[in-house]
Design a protein around this motif. Structure first.
Motif, PDB file in Angstrom:
ATOM      1  N   LEU A 114      34.595  -9.853  40.366  1.00  0.00           N
ATOM      2  CA  LEU A 114      34.830  -8.801  41.358  1.00  0.00           C
ATOM      3  C   LEU A 114      33.572  -7.963  41.541  1.00  0.00           C
ATOM      4  O   LEU A 114      32.815  -7.747  40.589  1.00  0.00           O
ATOM      5  CB  LEU A 114      35.972  -7.870  40.900  1.00  0.00           C
ATOM      6  CG  LEU A 114      37.330  -8.509  40.607  1.00  0.00           C
ATOM      7  CD1 LEU A 114      38.273  -7.461  40.008  1.00  0.00           C
ATOM      8  CD2 LEU A 114      37.927  -9.115  41.865  1.00  0.00           C
ATOM      9  N   ARG A 115      33.398  -7.469  42.784  1.00  0.00           N
ATOM     10  CA  ARG A 115      32.314  -6.527  43.053  1.00  0.00           C
ATOM     11  C   ARG A 115      32.950  -5.234  43.545  1.00  0.00           C
ATOM     12  O   ARG A 115      33.871  -5.263  44.354  1.00  0.00           O
ATOM     13  CB  ARG A 115      31.366  -7.096  44.109  1.00  0.00           C
ATOM     14  CG  ARG A 115      30.233  -6.130  44.446  1.00  0.00           C
ATOM     15  CD  ARG A 115      29.119  -6.814  45.192  1.00  0.00           C
ATOM     16  NE  ARG A 115      29.619  -7.517  46.376  1.00  0.00           N
ATOM     17  CZ  ARG A 115      28.860  -8.374  47.090  1.00  0.00           C
ATOM     18  NH1 ARG A 115      27.613  -8.629  46.743  1.00  0.00           N
ATOM     19  NH2 ARG A 115      29.351  -8.973  48.139  1.00  0.00           N
TER      20      ARG A 115
ATOM     21  N   TRP B 276      31.304 -16.696  41.362  1.00  0.00           N
ATOM     22  CA  TRP B 276      30.508 -16.556  40.137  1.00  0.00           C
ATOM     23  C   TRP B 276      29.020 -16.480  40.483  1.00  0.00           C
ATOM     24  O   TRP B 276      28.285 -15.672  39.921  1.00  0.00           O
ATOM     25  CB  TRP B 276      30.773 -17.720  39.171  1.00  0.00           C
ATOM     26  CG  TRP B 276      31.936 -17.453  38.254  1.00  0.00           C
ATOM     27  CD1 TRP B 276      33.198 -17.952  38.370  1.00  0.00           C
ATOM     28  CD2 TRP B 276      31.930 -16.606  37.086  1.00  0.00           C
ATOM     29  NE1 TRP B 276      33.988 -17.472  37.349  1.00  0.00           N
ATOM     30  CE2 TRP B 276      33.238 -16.652  36.544  1.00  0.00           C
ATOM     31  CE3 TRP B 276      30.965 -15.827  36.444  1.00  0.00           C
ATOM     32  CZ2 TRP B 276      33.601 -15.950  35.395  1.00  0.00           C
ATOM     33  CZ3 TRP B 276      31.323 -15.115  35.299  1.00  0.00           C
ATOM     34  CH2 TRP B 276      32.632 -15.182  34.780  1.00  0.00           C
ATOM     35  N   ASP B 277      28.589 -17.323  41.408  1.00  0.00           N
ATOM     36  CA  ASP B 277      27.164 -17.331  41.762  1.00  0.00           C
ATOM     37  C   ASP B 277      26.721 -15.971  42.284  1.00  0.00           C
ATOM     38  O   ASP B 277      25.665 -15.458  41.902  1.00  0.00           O
ATOM     39  CB  ASP B 277      26.886 -18.398  42.833  1.00  0.00           C
ATOM     40  CG  ASP B 277      26.752 -19.777  42.197  1.00  0.00           C
ATOM     41  OD1 ASP B 277      26.677 -19.833  40.948  1.00  0.00           O
ATOM     42  OD2 ASP B 277      26.734 -20.774  42.939  1.00  0.00           O
ATOM     43  N   THR B 278      27.536 -15.395  43.156  1.00  0.00           N
ATOM     44  CA  THR B 278      27.189 -14.074  43.691  1.00  0.00           C
ATOM     45  C   THR B 278      27.160 -13.037  42.569  1.00  0.00           C
ATOM     46  O   THR B 278      26.204 -12.263  42.444  1.00  0.00           O
ATOM     47  CB  THR B 278      28.209 -13.654  44.776  1.00  0.00           C
ATOM     48  OG1 THR B 278      28.227 -14.662  45.780  1.00  0.00           O
ATOM     49  CG2 THR B 278      27.867 -12.308  45.373  1.00  0.00           C
TER      50      THR B 278
ATOM     51  N   ALA C 227      38.580 -17.607  35.339  1.00  0.00           N
ATOM     52  CA  ALA C 227      38.161 -16.956  34.095  1.00  0.00           C
ATOM     53  C   ALA C 227      37.383 -17.934  33.217  1.00  0.00           C
ATOM     54  O   ALA C 227      37.591 -19.151  33.283  1.00  0.00           O
ATOM     55  CB  ALA C 227      39.383 -16.439  33.345  1.00  0.00           C
ATOM     56  N   LEU C 228      36.482 -17.391  32.401  1.00  0.00           N
ATOM     57  CA  LEU C 228      35.685 -18.214  31.488  1.00  0.00           C
ATOM     58  C   LEU C 228      35.621 -17.549  30.119  1.00  0.00           C
ATOM     59  O   LEU C 228      35.658 -16.326  30.016  1.00  0.00           O
ATOM     60  CB  LEU C 228      34.252 -18.345  32.023  1.00  0.00           C
ATOM     61  CG  LEU C 228      34.047 -19.120  33.329  1.00  0.00           C
ATOM     62  CD1 LEU C 228      32.606 -18.958  33.805  1.00  0.00           C
ATOM     63  CD2 LEU C 228      34.403 -20.592  33.134  1.00  0.00           C
TER      64      LEU C 228
ATOM     65  N   ARG D  42      25.893 -18.867  31.334  1.00  0.00           N
ATOM     66  CA  ARG D  42      25.589 -18.814  32.771  1.00  0.00           C
ATOM     67  C   ARG D  42      24.691 -17.627  33.104  1.00  0.00           C
ATOM     68  O   ARG D  42      23.836 -17.716  33.990  1.00  0.00           O
ATOM     69  CB  ARG D  42      26.885 -18.739  33.580  1.00  0.00           C
ATOM     70  CG  ARG D  42      27.687 -20.024  33.453  1.00  0.00           C
ATOM     71  CD  ARG D  42      28.839 -20.051  34.437  1.00  0.00           C
ATOM     72  NE  ARG D  42      29.668 -21.230  34.215  1.00  0.00           N
ATOM     73  CZ  ARG D  42      30.590 -21.663  35.054  1.00  0.00           C
ATOM     74  NH1 ARG D  42      30.815 -21.000  36.183  1.00  0.00           N
ATOM     75  NH2 ARG D  42      31.298 -22.724  34.770  1.00  0.00           N
ATOM     76  N   LEU D  43      24.909 -16.520  32.401  1.00  0.00           N
ATOM     77  CA  LEU D  43      24.034 -15.358  32.623  1.00  0.00           C
ATOM     78  C   LEU D  43      22.602 -15.673  32.212  1.00  0.00           C
ATOM     79  O   LEU D  43      21.639 -15.282  32.884  1.00  0.00           O
ATOM     80  CB  LEU D  43      24.543 -14.164  31.809  1.00  0.00           C
ATOM     81  CG  LEU D  43      25.322 -13.114  32.593  1.00  0.00           C
ATOM     82  CD1 LEU D  43      25.937 -12.097  31.640  1.00  0.00           C
ATOM     83  CD2 LEU D  43      24.392 -12.408  33.582  1.00  0.00           C
TER      84      LEU D  43
END
Ligand SMILES: Nc1nc2c(c(=O)[nH]1)N[C@H]1C(S)=C(S)[C@@H](COP(=O)(O)OP(=O)(O)OC[C@H]3O[C@@H](n4cnc5c(=O)[nH]c(N)nc54)[C@H](O)[C@@H]3O)O[C@H]1N2
Ligand SMILES: Nc1nc2c(c(=O)[nH]1)N[C@H]1C(S)=C(S)[C@@H](COP(=O)(O)OP(=O)(O)OC[C@H]3O[C@@H](n4cnc5c(=O)[nH]c(N)nc54)[C@H](O)[C@@H]3O)O[C@H]1N2
Ligand SMILES: [Mo]
Length: 674
Positions: free
Chosen positions: A70-71, A86-88, A456-457, A465-466
């Motif tokens: 979420l943003r 996720w990419d964003t 979810a991960l 990923r980060l």
């Protein structure tokens, strides 16, 4: 149709002494029910009330869970967000981190985490990312138990090598001091404690269910425990119960403490602590005779002199020679390091290129208020807006528009409402991991029993990923689950590796009960028990524990205790409607005399307040608390309360004497009819 029914086993990774075995009943791909594993030695077929509800409630409810990144689209704290990919989400995070790194350097990027999950990889692997980044860390234990750790390190060299709970079979006495397993370790309460043949002593201001089950209950006034311990030492000395041979051979500094004992008579002890002198004498005599186990609670040290209290209480085991023999010893926590788990490997400390910086949770508000000190904040495995002191001030600090904030959680918590980016974490049912009980000397498998919910991960995958989004290249940041599980199982010398653990569920790492400090080697500078500690003195503390107690509350004030609630796991489950029903109204327990003096009747609405503000609670009148003490429970979700605040709204964040640790059980309040 029962043929497609399967039962899968896993382990509860909550921050709880129990580490229960869990049976997950499935029909086809669907989980029908999550229950206690009947074959597991701890759970014996039953989960505790709170987990039984939440694991069949919010944890598996896609409407309650976060299922997408979420943003933020509203103001900080408002709780308005829009879903993003996720990419964003990772792109926004990387962009912000890179810009902060260029402008102000890594030390202004903070992260705070604790024990939302206690499974080893989800709890530890993200540290590799923050070490590589060079981020600053809010000292995790300072919200919980740091004073006790420091105190025991000074005296015994370690706080992570407790007695083996199985040694209860050889104990004649077990003393629980400032610990309430009836709430915080329900299976240890129900089975380990209640079924023990040993004489059971409980020391606690609150006459809770564990105290009710004791053979001898000492209702001590909060913050006076060192006087109680010194009175017990006085009685042991008077009655010839001090083990001088043991002390001479294995400790240093008894001669510094002995001159302090003569004034600590049972009459003095009663005046200091409120415990009848005859009960103190009886407890001292039975405990000293032994063999005796001593369980030092985490609640015990959440006091202004909590470190001193821990040193004084822990001295009882050494002074009476209740160490290094079957059925004897003390316990605070049992660490995974003792079981072979290599913390340095897990955390990737070697990836750090800049000096580590840290502050206490008690200083978090000040840090976050200062743009020169903090430009970004990551919260993972933690819900600071519910759990931390100075709640109103913290909310203001978290509202800073120039504090880039990322929250990783399963749920949209109060803390998540302040995030710029919220990342959805997978629940323990959705990935493999390892759980190391901090009570029993066991290791357990957390087995994946279902697919992840939505997008979810697991924490570990989020941080891989980060790391990629940050273009980091160190292989440690990308180690796979398979490799991590294999390495951890090998470190703990689990025969057959993780696969065998997954099949077994839980394994005892030692076949027989382990005698604590059997070799009589203590990891202190002298190699002995340091009753007098030069290290403590160098750190600005007294050389030895002292018989000093807290000041009484100011006139008209009550001391507010807010220990673990049986229905919550810290703030976790606070959003489960069934848990909410079971908890009912938010109450404050008052002694009948305190209630009468304030004209407060049973069930009355009351204001509980201090300089920080006030809460409206419902009064319950009960002499389970001593006069002068008010009792409520920690960690409801603030946004679900009428005033959008929980008890930490009244918590000034006072520090204990050691470790910058919380003294949350020292809050003072006035209570008046509403
Ligand atoms: N008044 C008062 N306040 C207290 C205390 C007290 O006695 N009185 N006790 C203190 C103590 S002892 C402690 S330890 C702290 C605890 O306080 P916190 O560490 O804040 O514990 P929780 O409130 O349970 O928050 C943990 C969060 O982690 C999330 N979580 C669970 N699993 C995962 C996961 O796999 N990944 C991610 N990313 N998140 C996950 C949960 O949903 C939850 O929101 O509170 C302290 N606060
Ligand atoms: N159900 C449930 N279980 C939990 C948790 C939860 O929130 N809910 N939290 C988990 C966590 S993070 C932790 S750290 C542990 C905490 O578990 P505990 O160690 O049990 O800590 P607390 O619940 O804070 O307090 C325990 C007891 O300490 C007493 N106490 C307070 N002040 C004093 C004092 O001055 N002297 C003495 N002698 N006693 C005092 C309180 O009255 C309380 O009964 O529990 C874990 N288990
Ligand atoms: Mo804790």
């Amino acid at each position: 149709m029962t043929d497609d029914k399967t039962i899968l086993r896993t382990t509860c990774p909550r921050d709880c002494y129990d580490a229960c075995g869990i049976a997950v009943i499935k029909r086809g791909e669907r989980i029908v029910k999550v229950v206690g594993d009947p074959e597991h030695p701890v759970s014996r077929g039953a989960l505790c009330g709170k987990c039984a509800i939440a694991y069949n409630g919010v944890l598996r409810d896609a409407n309650a869970r976060l299922t997408q990144p979420l943003r933020r689209s509203g103001a900080k704290g408002e709780g308005k967000f829009e879903p993003v990919s996720w990419d964003t989400a990772l792109g926004v995070i990387a962009e912000n981190l890179n810009s902060i790194l260029a402008q102000q350097g890594p030390a202004s990027i903070w992260h705070t985490h604790y024990t939302g999950t206690c499974s080893i990889i989800a709890g530890g692997f993200p540290m590799r990312f923050f070490n590589r980044l060079g981020a600053s860390e809010v000292d995790p234990d300072s919200i919980c138990n740091a004073a006790g750790h420091r105190a025991l390190e000074y005296m015994y060299g370690t706080s992570y090598t407790g007695f083996d709970p199985r040694s209860i079979k050889d104990a004649a006495c077990v003393m629980l001091w400032g610990i309430n397993p009836s709430a915080s370790a329900p299976h240890a309460h129900k089975h380990w404690f209640k079924e023990a043949k040993a004489f059971r002593i409980v020391v606690d201001p609150v006459r809770h269910a564990t105290a009710e089950a004791a053979d001898l209950y000492l209702q001590v006034r909060p913050g006076t425990d060192s006087a109680l311990a010194f009175t017990m030492l006085h009685v042991m000395q008077r009655d010839g119960l001090i083990d001088r041979k043991f002390l001479d051979a294995h400790s240093i500094g008894w001669s510094d403490v002995e001159p302090l004992l003569p004034p600590c008579t049972p009459q003095w002890g009663e005046a200091q602590t409120g415990v009848p002198s005859a009960d103190i004498e009886r407890a001292a005599q039975i405990f000293a005779k032994g063999p005796s186990l001593l369980w030092l609670g985490q609640g015990l040290q959440r006091q202004p002199l909590g470190g001193n209290v821990m040193r004084a209480a822990a001295l009882l085991s050494a002074a009476s020679g209740n160490i290094a023999k079957p059925g004897a010893g003390f316990y605070y926590l049992n660490g995974s390091g003792r079981k072979g788990i290599d913390g340095e490997y897990l955390d990737g400390g070697a990836l750090r290129r800049v000096p580590a910086k840290s502050v206490s949770h008690m200083d978090l508000c000040g840090t976050l208020e200062d743009p020169a000190a903090a430009r970004a904040l990551f919260c993972w495995n933690i819900n600071i807006a519910a759990s931390n002191p100075d709640q109103a001030r913290l909310r203001r600090a978290l509202s800073r528009d120039d504090l880039f904030t990322v929250v990783i959680d399963l749920f949209q918590t109060d803390t998540a409402d302040f995030a710029d980016i919220v990342l959805p974490a997978a629940s323990f049912l959705e990935f493999d991991d390892i759980v190391s009980s901090y009570f029993n000397l066991t290791l357990s498998a957390q087995n994946k029993v279902t697919e992840t919910m939505g997008e979810a991960l697991p924490n570990q995958e989020i941080f891989r990923r980060l790391a990629a989004a940050m273009s980091f290249t160190e292989p440690e940041l990308f180690e796979s689950d398979k490799s991590l599980l294999a390495n951890l199982a090998a470190q703990a010398r689990v025969e057959g590796g993780f696969d065998a653990l997954a099949k077994a569920g839980t394994v005892d790492l030692w076949k027989q009960p382990v005698v604590q400090f059997a070799k009589l080697e203590f990891p202190t500078p002298s190699g002995k028990i340091e009753i007098a500690s030069a290290r403590a003195e160098a750190d600005g503390h007294p050389r030895t524990p002292l018989p000093v107690i807290d000041d009484k509350p100011a006139d008209g004030n009550l001391r507010l205790l807010s220990p673990a609630s049986a229905w919550l796991m810290n703030s976790s489950y606070g959003n489960d409607p069934t848990v909410g029903e079971r908890m009912g109204a938010d109450i404050v327990v008052l002694h009948p005399k305190d209630a009468r003096a304030r004209n407060i009747g049973e069930g009355a609405a009351v204001r509980v307040g201090n300089a920080l503000g006030e809460l409206r609670l419902t009064a319950k009148i009960d002499d389970m608390v001593p006069e002068g003490v008010a009792l409520t429970w920690k960690s409801r979700w603030p946004k679900q309360q009428p005033g959008r605040a929980n008890v930490n709204f009244l918590n000034p964040g006072r520090k204990a004497d050691m470790g910058g640790s919380t003294a949350v059980h020292s809050i003072e309040v006035t209570v008046t009819p509403a």
